[in-house]
Scaffold this motif. Structure first.
Motif, PDB file in Angstrom:
ATOM      1  N   ARG A  89       0.794  -1.228   0.000  1.00 63.79           N
ATOM      2  CA  ARG A  89       0.000   0.000   0.000  1.00 63.79           C
ATOM      3  C   ARG A  89       0.829   1.283   0.000  1.00 63.79           C
ATOM      4  N   GLU A  90       2.077   1.229   0.494  1.00 67.53           N
ATOM      5  CA  GLU A  90       2.924   2.426   0.532  1.00 67.53           C
ATOM      6  C   GLU A  90       3.917   2.474  -0.631  1.00 67.53           C
ATOM      7  N   ARG A  91       3.823   1.521  -1.541  1.00 63.23           N
ATOM      8  CA  ARG A  91       4.700   1.542  -2.712  1.00 63.23           C
ATOM      9  C   ARG A  91       4.108   2.447  -3.795  1.00 63.23           C
ATOM     10  N   TYR A  92       4.967   2.781  -4.766  1.00 58.57           N
ATOM     11  CA  TYR A  92       4.548   3.613  -5.891  1.00 58.57           C
ATOM     12  C   TYR A  92       4.360   2.728  -7.121  1.00 58.57           C
ATOM     13  N   PRO A  93       3.535   3.169  -8.083  1.00 57.40           N
ATOM     14  CA  PRO A  93       3.238   2.332  -9.253  1.00 57.40           C
ATOM     15  C   PRO A  93       4.464   1.782  -9.972  1.00 57.40           C
ATOM     16  N   LEU A  94       5.543   2.569 -10.079  1.00 57.09           N
ATOM     17  CA  LEU A  94       6.730   2.094 -10.788  1.00 57.09           C
ATOM     18  C   LEU A  94       7.463   0.992 -10.028  1.00 57.09           C
ATOM     19  N   GLN A  95       7.079   0.774  -8.780  1.00 56.87           N
ATOM     20  CA  GLN A  95       7.656  -0.313  -7.990  1.00 56.87           C
ATOM     21  C   GLN A  95       6.828  -1.592  -8.090  1.00 56.87           C
ATOM     22  N   LEU A  96       5.791  -1.556  -8.919  1.00 55.59           N
ATOM     23  CA  LEU A  96       4.900  -2.700  -9.090  1.00 55.59           C
ATOM     24  C   LEU A  96       5.061  -3.306 -10.481  1.00 55.59           C
ATOM     25  N   SER A  97       4.751  -4.580 -10.596  1.00 52.60           N
ATOM     26  CA  SER A  97       4.703  -5.220 -11.910  1.00 52.60           C
ATOM     27  C   SER A  97       3.447  -4.784 -12.647  1.00 52.60           C
ATOM     28  N   GLY A  98       3.374  -5.114 -13.933  1.00 47.95           N
ATOM     29  CA  GLY A  98       2.181  -4.775 -14.703  1.00 47.95           C
ATOM     30  C   GLY A  98       0.931  -5.423 -14.143  1.00 47.95           C
ATOM     31  N   GLY A  99       1.060  -6.677 -13.702  1.00 40.82           N
ATOM     32  CA  GLY A  99      -0.089  -7.360 -13.121  1.00 40.82           C
ATOM     33  C   GLY A  99      -0.533  -6.733 -11.818  1.00 40.82           C
ATOM     34  N   GLN A 100       0.431  -6.313 -11.007  1.00 40.62           N
ATOM     35  CA  GLN A 100       0.095  -5.657  -9.745  1.00 40.62           C
ATOM     36  C   GLN A 100      -0.587  -4.313  -9.985  1.00 40.62           C
ATOM     37  N   GLN A 101      -0.116  -3.565 -10.966  1.00 45.17           N
ATOM     38  CA  GLN A 101      -0.762  -2.295 -11.299  1.00 45.17           C
ATOM     39  C   GLN A 101      -2.209  -2.526 -11.742  1.00 45.17           C
ATOM     40  N   SER A 102      -2.431  -3.571 -12.519  1.00 43.90           N
ATOM     41  CA  SER A 102      -3.798  -3.883 -12.970  1.00 43.90           C
ATOM     42  C   SER A 102      -4.684  -4.283 -11.795  1.00 43.90           C
ATOM     43  N   ARG A 103      -4.124  -4.982 -10.820  1.00 49.39           N
ATOM     44  CA  ARG A 103      -4.887  -5.350  -9.631  1.00 49.39           C
ATOM     45  C   ARG A 103      -5.292  -4.102  -8.838  1.00 49.39           C
ATOM     46  N   VAL A 104      -4.374  -3.141  -8.736  1.00 53.99           N
ATOM     47  CA  VAL A 104      -4.704  -1.895  -8.039  1.00 53.99           C
ATOM     48  C   VAL A 104      -5.827  -1.163  -8.787  1.00 53.99           C
ATOM     49  N   ALA A 105      -5.737  -1.110 -10.109  1.00 50.88           N
ATOM     50  CA  ALA A 105      -6.772  -0.434 -10.897  1.00 50.88           C
ATOM     51  C   ALA A 105      -8.128  -1.105 -10.719  1.00 50.88           C
ATOM     52  N   LEU A 106      -8.134  -2.436 -10.663  1.00 51.55           N
ATOM     53  CA  LEU A 106      -9.381  -3.170 -10.460  1.00 51.55           C
ATOM     54  C   LEU A 106      -9.952  -2.886  -9.076  1.00 51.55           C
ATOM     55  N   ALA A 107      -9.106  -2.942  -8.058  1.00 53.53           N
ATOM     56  CA  ALA A 107      -9.573  -2.661  -6.696  1.00 53.53           C
ATOM     57  C   ALA A 107     -10.059  -1.223  -6.579  1.00 53.53           C
ATOM     58  N   ARG A 108      -9.369  -0.285  -7.217  1.00 55.74           N
ATOM     59  CA  ARG A 108      -9.768   1.127  -7.168  1.00 55.74           C
ATOM     60  C   ARG A 108     -11.150   1.336  -7.786  1.00 55.74           C
ATOM     61  N   ALA A 109     -11.453   0.580  -8.835  1.00 60.87           N
ATOM     62  CA  ALA A 109     -12.758   0.721  -9.486  1.00 60.87           C
ATOM     63  C   ALA A 109     -13.900   0.334  -8.562  1.00 60.87           C
ATOM     64  N   LEU A 110     -13.598  -0.468  -7.534  1.00 61.08           N
ATOM     65  CA  LEU A 110     -14.633  -0.939  -6.617  1.00 61.08           C
ATOM     66  C   LEU A 110     -14.741  -0.107  -5.352  1.00 61.08           C
ATOM     67  N   ILE A 111     -13.863   0.891  -5.181  1.00 62.62           N
ATOM     68  CA  ILE A 111     -13.820   1.652  -3.935  1.00 62.62           C
ATOM     69  C   ILE A 111     -15.119   2.405  -3.674  1.00 62.62           C
ATOM     70  N   GLN A 112     -15.839   2.788  -4.745  1.00 58.76           N
ATOM     71  CA  GLN A 112     -17.091   3.518  -4.572  1.00 58.76           C
ATOM     72  C   GLN A 112     -18.321   2.611  -4.652  1.00 58.76           C
ATOM     73  N   LYS A 113     -18.081   1.316  -4.543  1.00 61.25           N
ATOM     74  CA  LYS A 113     -19.148   0.310  -4.512  1.00 61.25           C
ATOM     75  C   LYS A 113     -20.094   0.430  -5.701  1.00 61.25           C
ATOM     76  N   PRO A 114     -19.577   0.318  -6.924  1.00 62.81           N
ATOM     77  CA  PRO A 114     -20.435   0.431  -8.106  1.00 62.81           C
ATOM     78  C   PRO A 114     -21.345  -0.781  -8.247  1.00 62.81           C
ATOM     79  N   SER A 115     -22.494  -0.570  -8.837  1.00 61.82           N
ATOM     80  CA  SER A 115     -23.384  -1.686  -9.148  1.00 61.82           C
ATOM     81  C   SER A 115     -23.152  -2.189 -10.570  1.00 61.82           C
ATOM     82  N   LEU A 116     -22.476  -1.373 -11.394  1.00 60.76           N
ATOM     83  CA  LEU A 116     -22.181  -1.726 -12.780  1.00 60.76           C
ATOM     84  C   LEU A 116     -20.734  -1.376 -13.070  1.00 60.76           C
ATOM     85  N   LEU A 117     -20.017  -2.319 -13.671  1.00 61.92           N
ATOM     86  CA  LEU A 117     -18.604  -2.127 -13.952  1.00 61.92           C
ATOM     87  C   LEU A 117     -18.364  -2.264 -15.452  1.00 61.92           C
ATOM     88  N   PHE A 118     -17.686  -1.260 -16.019  1.00 66.44           N
ATOM     89  CA  PHE A 118     -17.293  -1.272 -17.421  1.00 66.44           C
ATOM     90  C   PHE A 118     -15.790  -1.513 -17.504  1.00 66.44           C
TER      91      PHE A 118
END
Length: 249
Positions: free
Chosen positions: A126-155
């Protein structure tokens, strides 16, 4: 009642030009996972933008839970082809950014962000920066971020396209697990036929601005790796491939 309804939608980027989309009709029920396949330039991303309220159709209408879509809804989350993480902010700061842009971040928001990072195996990052992550890890963060506002529909617009095959399959499982936990309805754009079959309840093919084929995918949930090698899985893949080639299936 359908959760997301697309009725006779036609769209052109310039008035007087041939339409990019022609009389699209599609329905997604609550909690369903729909995948849209198609070659580059067929109009699938344009359809996603229309469904998300990022563009307005020339004809027809799009309804979300019975209400016409005229602008992006707070009910919706987005994951794009690239993670779009801010390099100068930590993983936690990136996670909380959608909330910070709207209001003050609370302790509850921080706890939720940690829970989502734990779901994708990145709580200790959680305290690392994006450039310290692999491509897969960055994608996981993006996926988790999309859910932070509890959407009912995901694009999602080809969010795993740049990843290696193994990481891609792992993220597919992460996505399915998280959407099931939160009862999220999904519209997912992809070029990958096997990905569409593994993820979806319904898979459709677009060509030259029209949906030319769609089929239910009757695989049990939760999905497992062994399903990828079953005859039924390959049959669905073949039918979608034939549709993409313009062949009669």
């Amino acid at each position: 009642m359908s959760f997301l309804t697309i009725e006779d939608v036609t769209y052109s980027y310039q008035q007087g030009k041939d339409p990019v989309l022609r009389r699209i009709n599609w329905e997604i029920k609550e909690g369903e996972f729909h995948c849209l396949l198609g070659k580059s330039g067929c109009g699938k991303t344009t359809l996603l933008k229309l469904a998300a309220g990022l563009l307005s159709s020339d004809q027809g209408r799009i309804r979300l839970q019975g209400k016409e879509v005229v602008k992006p809804s707070p009910q919706c989350g987005f994951v794009f082809q690239t993670p779009n993480l801010l390099e100068w902010k930590t993983v936690m700061e990136n996670m909380l950014l959608p909330i910070k842009l709207k209001r003050k971040v609370t302790k509850e928001d921080k706890n939720q962000a940690l829970e989502l990072l734990e779901l994708v195996g990145l709580e200790s990052y959680r305290e690392r920066y994006p450039l310290q992550l692999s491509g897969g890890q960055q994608s996981r963060v993006a996926l988790a971020r999309a859910l932070i506002q509890k959407p009912s529909l995901l694009f999602l617009d080809e969010p795993f396209a740049s990843l290696d095959a193994i990481t891609r399959e792992e993220l597919q499982d992460d996505l399915l697990r998280m959407c099931h936990m939160h009862n999220i309805t999904v519209l997912f754009i992809t070029h990958d036929i096997a990905e569409a079959v593994y993820l979806s309840d319904v898979a459709a093919v677009m060509a030259q601005g029209e949906i030319v084929y769609q089929t239910p995918v009757k695989l049990e949930r939760p999905r497992t790796m062994s399903m990828r090698y079953e005859p039924y899985f390959n049959e669905i893949c073949l039918s979608l491939r034939q549709a993409m080639n313009g062949e009669q299936s």
